[in-house]
Design an enzyme around this catalytic site. Structure first.
Site, PDB file in Angstrom:
ATOM      1  N   GLU A  39     -41.472 -80.518  -4.183  1.00 57.04           N
ATOM      2  CA  GLU A  39     -42.903 -80.438  -3.832  1.00 57.04           C
ATOM      3  C   GLU A  39     -43.696 -79.490  -4.717  1.00 57.04           C
ATOM      4  OE1 GLU A  39     -44.239 -78.725  -0.264  1.00 57.04           O
ATOM      5  OE2 GLU A  39     -43.395 -76.790  -0.754  1.00 57.04           O
ATOM      6  N   ASN A  40     -43.020 -78.535  -5.356  1.00 53.53           N
ATOM      7  CA  ASN A  40     -43.706 -77.592  -6.245  1.00 53.53           C
ATOM      8  C   ASN A  40     -43.389 -77.862  -7.723  1.00 53.53           C
ATOM      9  OD1 ASN A  40     -42.668 -75.536  -3.710  1.00 53.53           O
ATOM     10  ND2 ASN A  40     -44.835 -75.710  -4.154  1.00 53.53           N
ATOM     11  N   HIS A  68     -46.683 -79.548   0.280  1.00 56.03           N
ATOM     12  CA  HIS A  68     -47.463 -79.634  -0.966  1.00 56.03           C
ATOM     13  C   HIS A  68     -47.297 -80.966  -1.692  1.00 56.03           C
ATOM     14  CE1 HIS A  68     -49.237 -75.745  -0.936  1.00 56.03           C
ATOM     15  NE2 HIS A  68     -48.068 -75.128  -0.819  1.00 56.03           N
ATOM     16  N   HIS A 150     -38.077 -78.525   5.841  1.00 59.78           N
ATOM     17  CA  HIS A 150     -39.034 -77.727   5.081  1.00 59.78           C
ATOM     18  C   HIS A 150     -39.893 -76.955   6.077  1.00 59.78           C
ATOM     19  CE1 HIS A 150     -40.896 -77.068   1.175  1.00 59.78           C
ATOM     20  NE2 HIS A 150     -42.061 -77.063   1.794  1.00 59.78           N
ATOM     21  N   HIS A 175     -38.644 -74.242   1.603  1.00 59.32           N
ATOM     22  CA  HIS A 175     -40.060 -73.851   1.718  1.00 59.32           C
ATOM     23  C   HIS A 175     -40.330 -72.376   1.484  1.00 59.32           C
ATOM     24  CE1 HIS A 175     -44.288 -73.836   2.861  1.00 59.32           C
ATOM     25  NE2 HIS A 175     -44.060 -72.992   3.835  1.00 59.32           N
TER      26      HIS A 175
HETATM   27 FE   LIG Z   1     -43.601 -75.879   1.060  1.00 58.53          FE
END
Ligand SMILES: [Fe+2]
Length: 264
Positions: A39-40, A68, A150, A175
């Site tokens: 997600e990042n 995200h 997460h 997360h």
């Molecule tokens: Fe996150």
């Protein structure tokens, strides 16, 4: 089956660490299946096709995500088109993508489920009941079931892990980007860690340049976040699962430091 879970892969720094170190790490740990949270992965927030292709080429077989994953518009279409790319399953009906997948590796079927917490996060649907519903859907013959949860709160992670103990092979928290030292096999046979950590720069605040985060905390004004530079750690969890029963036999916390030489 020997499974390596990787924590949140942070931007270019995390991707370069995978390019430089994941192949050797997988060979050394004799990994059959590699799962990573993306997600990042693109510019700290969200995903793009280029970045997903790059991470797949490094040897990550199934990608999970979190809050995200929606941050780049391009990523929304990918969630529908890429079967090995998941978003948390407990978002309300109608959002793009899928929250679990059933596949096989070397002839052995496995399932990966992605869920997201609600404590100190957007109050989406109940991850406990969502997990129950997905486990009903997964065919009986699929013994190996892996969960990326997460979530922000350690209590919520430990509670859901306890709730699913004996029904999934491994339960890995993501997360918070900070690896916890509580890896173990729970009494029912579920491998567990509260947070697996990140694939990102060590000298940072959860991947971001320290001075930017300090500024945000001290003045409470909006600050543009950039990924920090320097050496990167590949944080992960290695899980050895009995293919016949789906129970975990062994769990090993992984933390590998990689020097990044290229200009970022
Ligand atoms: Fe996150």
């Amino acid at each position: 089956m020997r499974i390596l879970f990787l924590g949140d892969i942070i931007s270019k720094s995390g991707r370069m660490a995978l390019a430089g170190g994941l192949g050797a790490l997988k060979a050394r740990l004799d990994v059959d299946l590699c799962i990573g949270n993306v997600e990042n992965a693109a510019g700290i927030f969200g995903i793009t096709q280029k970045v997903i292709d790059e991470i797949a080429a490094c040897g990550v077989d199934v990608m999970t995500s979190g809050n995200h994953v929606w941050d780049k518009r391009e990523g929304l279409a990918l969630l529908d088109s890429r079967e090995n790319l998941l978003r948390p399953a407990n978002y309300p009906p109608g959002v793009p993508g899928r929250g679990f997948v059933v596949r096989e590796t070397r002839g052995t079927p496995f399932a990966v489920i992605n869920l997201q917490g609600r404590t100190f996060m957007t109050p989406i649907d109940c991850p406990f009941r969502c997990a129950d519903a997905i486990l009903e859907e997964i065919p009986q013959g699929v013994k190996i079931v892996l969960v990326d949860f997460h979530a922000e709160a350690t209590s919520e992670k430990q509670a859901l892990a306890g709730y699913l103990d004996g029904r999934v092979s491994a339960f890995v928290g993501t997360h918070t980007h900070v690896q916890t030292a509580d890896e173990r096999v729970l009494p029912g046979g579920t491998a567990f860690i509260t947070d697996v950590g990140m694939v990102g720069p060590i000298d940072s605040v959860i991947g971001v340049r320290k001075e930017q985060v300090i500024e945000r905390f001290m003045r409470a004004l909006p600050v543009r976040f950039e990924v920090a530079e320097g050496a990167v750690c590949i944080c992960g969890l290695l899980v050895d699962v009995d293919d016949a029963t789906g129970r975990s036999r062994e769990v090993v916390r992984v933390r590998e430091e990689i020097e990044i030489h290229e200009e970022q």
